[in-house]
Design a protein around this motif. Structure first.
Motif, PDB file in Angstrom:
ATOM      1  N   ILE A  51     -12.916  -1.120   2.508  1.00 57.33           N
ATOM      2  CA  ILE A  51     -13.081  -2.041   1.485  1.00 57.33           C
ATOM      3  C   ILE A  51     -12.050  -2.816   1.225  1.00 57.33           C
ATOM      4  O   ILE A  51     -12.176  -4.055   1.092  1.00 57.33           O
ATOM      5  CB  ILE A  51     -13.574  -1.272   0.127  1.00 57.33           C
ATOM      6  CG1 ILE A  51     -13.877  -2.504  -0.745  1.00 57.33           C
ATOM      7  CG2 ILE A  51     -12.665  -0.304  -0.414  1.00 57.33           C
ATOM      8  CD1 ILE A  51     -15.106  -3.473  -0.294  1.00 57.33           C
ATOM      9  N   LEU A  52     -10.793  -2.439   1.247  1.00 57.61           N
ATOM     10  CA  LEU A  52      -9.571  -3.046   1.196  1.00 57.61           C
ATOM     11  C   LEU A  52      -9.172  -4.036   2.044  1.00 57.61           C
ATOM     12  O   LEU A  52      -8.951  -5.369   1.846  1.00 57.61           O
ATOM     13  CB  LEU A  52      -8.348  -2.348   0.774  1.00 57.61           C
ATOM     14  CG  LEU A  52      -6.943  -3.049   0.693  1.00 57.61           C
ATOM     15  CD1 LEU A  52      -7.293  -3.860  -0.820  1.00 57.61           C
ATOM     16  CD2 LEU A  52      -5.764  -2.273   0.483  1.00 57.61           C
ATOM     17  N   TRP A  92     -11.402   7.466  -2.633  1.00 58.08           N
ATOM     18  CA  TRP A  92     -12.874   7.543  -2.204  1.00 58.08           C
ATOM     19  C   TRP A  92     -13.153   6.453  -1.166  1.00 58.08           C
ATOM     20  O   TRP A  92     -14.095   6.153  -0.372  1.00 58.08           O
ATOM     21  CB  TRP A  92     -13.632   6.683  -3.228  1.00 58.08           C
ATOM     22  CG  TRP A  92     -13.018   5.375  -3.968  1.00 58.08           C
ATOM     23  CD1 TRP A  92     -12.154   5.177  -4.854  1.00 58.08           C
ATOM     24  CD2 TRP A  92     -13.500   4.138  -3.352  1.00 58.08           C
ATOM     25  NE1 TRP A  92     -11.981   3.854  -4.837  1.00 58.08           N
ATOM     26  CE2 TRP A  92     -12.650   3.037  -4.074  1.00 58.08           C
ATOM     27  CE3 TRP A  92     -14.303   3.655  -2.367  1.00 58.08           C
ATOM     28  CZ2 TRP A  92     -12.816   1.793  -3.803  1.00 58.08           C
ATOM     29  CZ3 TRP A  92     -14.493   2.341  -2.150  1.00 58.08           C
ATOM     30  CH2 TRP A  92     -13.855   1.361  -2.876  1.00 58.08           C
ATOM     31  N   THR A  93     -11.620   6.026  -0.745  1.00 63.00           N
ATOM     32  CA  THR A  93     -11.841   5.031   0.418  1.00 63.00           C
ATOM     33  C   THR A  93     -10.317   5.210   1.163  1.00 63.00           C
ATOM     34  O   THR A  93      -9.389   5.793   0.431  1.00 63.00           O
ATOM     35  CB  THR A  93     -11.926   3.613   0.217  1.00 63.00           C
ATOM     36  OG1 THR A  93     -12.069   2.925   1.600  1.00 63.00           O
ATOM     37  CG2 THR A  93     -10.890   3.055  -0.378  1.00 63.00           C
ATOM     38  N   ILE A 122       0.892  -1.093  -0.017  1.00 63.46           N
ATOM     39  CA  ILE A 122       0.026   0.023  -0.091  1.00 63.46           C
ATOM     40  C   ILE A 122       0.960   1.264  -0.028  1.00 63.46           C
ATOM     41  O   ILE A 122       1.592   1.586   1.021  1.00 63.46           O
ATOM     42  CB  ILE A 122      -0.858  -0.089   1.195  1.00 63.46           C
ATOM     43  CG1 ILE A 122      -1.620  -1.285   1.085  1.00 63.46           C
ATOM     44  CG2 ILE A 122      -1.935   1.368   1.216  1.00 63.46           C
ATOM     45  CD1 ILE A 122      -2.685  -1.516   2.387  1.00 63.46           C
ATOM     46  N   ILE A 123       1.197   1.731  -1.083  1.00 62.10           N
ATOM     47  CA  ILE A 123       2.133   2.800  -1.301  1.00 62.10           C
ATOM     48  C   ILE A 123       1.394   4.209  -1.729  1.00 62.10           C
ATOM     49  O   ILE A 123       0.583   4.096  -2.698  1.00 62.10           O
ATOM     50  CB  ILE A 123       3.061   2.456  -2.454  1.00 62.10           C
ATOM     51  CG1 ILE A 123       3.647   1.084  -2.363  1.00 62.10           C
ATOM     52  CG2 ILE A 123       4.303   3.325  -2.593  1.00 62.10           C
ATOM     53  CD1 ILE A 123       4.581   1.041  -1.163  1.00 62.10           C
ATOM     54  N   GLN A 124       1.711   5.249  -1.143  1.00 60.73           N
ATOM     55  CA  GLN A 124       0.941   6.457  -1.123  1.00 60.73           C
ATOM     56  C   GLN A 124      -0.451   6.423  -1.309  1.00 60.73           C
ATOM     57  O   GLN A 124      -0.988   6.599  -2.270  1.00 60.73           O
ATOM     58  CB  GLN A 124       1.799   7.229  -2.424  1.00 60.73           C
ATOM     59  CG  GLN A 124       1.652   8.832  -2.564  1.00 60.73           C
ATOM     60  CD  GLN A 124       2.427   9.313  -1.404  1.00 60.73           C
ATOM     61  OE1 GLN A 124       3.571   8.780  -1.305  1.00 60.73           O
ATOM     62  NE2 GLN A 124       1.955  10.284  -0.809  1.00 60.73           N
ATOM     63  N   PRO A 125      -1.385   5.957  -0.327  1.00 55.71           N
ATOM     64  CA  PRO A 125      -2.791   5.516  -0.116  1.00 55.71           C
ATOM     65  C   PRO A 125      -3.416   6.880  -0.637  1.00 55.71           C
ATOM     66  O   PRO A 125      -4.399   6.674  -1.220  1.00 55.71           O
ATOM     67  CB  PRO A 125      -2.838   5.038   1.109  1.00 55.71           C
ATOM     68  CG  PRO A 125      -1.704   5.408   2.040  1.00 55.71           C
ATOM     69  CD  PRO A 125      -0.404   5.647   1.021  1.00 55.71           C
ATOM     70  N   GLY A 126      -2.768   7.961  -0.158  1.00 63.03           N
ATOM     71  CA  GLY A 126      -3.725   9.219  -0.609  1.00 63.03           C
ATOM     72  C   GLY A 126      -4.914   9.521   0.099  1.00 63.03           C
ATOM     73  O   GLY A 126      -5.786  10.007  -0.337  1.00 63.03           O
ATOM     74  N   GLU A 127      -5.004   9.021   1.300  1.00 60.24           N
ATOM     75  CA  GLU A 127      -6.498   9.303   1.998  1.00 60.24           C
ATOM     76  C   GLU A 127      -6.544  10.665   2.771  1.00 60.24           C
ATOM     77  O   GLU A 127      -7.597  11.252   2.965  1.00 60.24           O
ATOM     78  CB  GLU A 127      -6.452   8.187   3.061  1.00 60.24           C
ATOM     79  CG  GLU A 127      -5.687   8.360   4.173  1.00 60.24           C
ATOM     80  CD  GLU A 127      -4.337   7.492   4.249  1.00 60.24           C
ATOM     81  OE1 GLU A 127      -3.595   7.595   5.133  1.00 60.24           O
ATOM     82  OE2 GLU A 127      -4.216   6.929   3.214  1.00 60.24           O
ATOM     83  N   ALA A 128      -5.298  11.397   2.635  1.00 56.49           N
ATOM     84  CA  ALA A 128      -5.431  12.811   3.229  1.00 56.49           C
ATOM     85  C   ALA A 128      -5.604  13.680   2.198  1.00 56.49           C
ATOM     86  O   ALA A 128      -6.917  14.257   2.040  1.00 56.49           O
ATOM     87  CB  ALA A 128      -4.043  13.091   3.775  1.00 56.49           C
TER      88      ALA A 128
END
Length: 97
Positions: free
Chosen positions: A28-29, A19-20, A8-14
């Motif tokens: 979901i993951l 969308w998740t 899980i690289i640079q997931p981008g949740e911030a």
């Protein structure tokens, strides 16, 4: 068949506008990875661009055994090994479906 490693690289949740939240155990993951009898990966890698502190903690409680930290320029990664052999094993002696 399970992947040996899930990255899980640079997931981008911030600020990545995903969308998740890929690191959230309840979304979901993780729900897909831990679904019923799915075989689990042996390792999880998390990391990305930014300060190494962003990736200091394991993302899921089943992967708490720290293996290695490495960086490539300003990209930081940590490898975590599955510390709980199988979450479902906790309930193996019970008759829970």
């Amino acid at each position: 068949m399970a992947p040996k490693i899930l990255a899980i690289i640079q997931p981008g949740e911030a600020f990545g506008c995903n969308w998740t939240n890929f690191t959230n155990r309840g979304q979901i993951l993780a729900r897909s990875v831990f679904y019923k009898d799915n075989p689990l990966p042996e390792y999880v890698i998390n990391g990305g661009i930014g300060r190494s502190e962003f990736y200091r903690a394991p993302i899921w409680p089943e992967y708490m055994e720290f293996v290695k930290k490495f960086n490539i320029g300003a990209k930081y990664f940590r490898i975590w090994k599955r510390s709980v052999r199988d979450v479902r094993d906790r309930y193996a002696s019970r008759d829970i479906e």
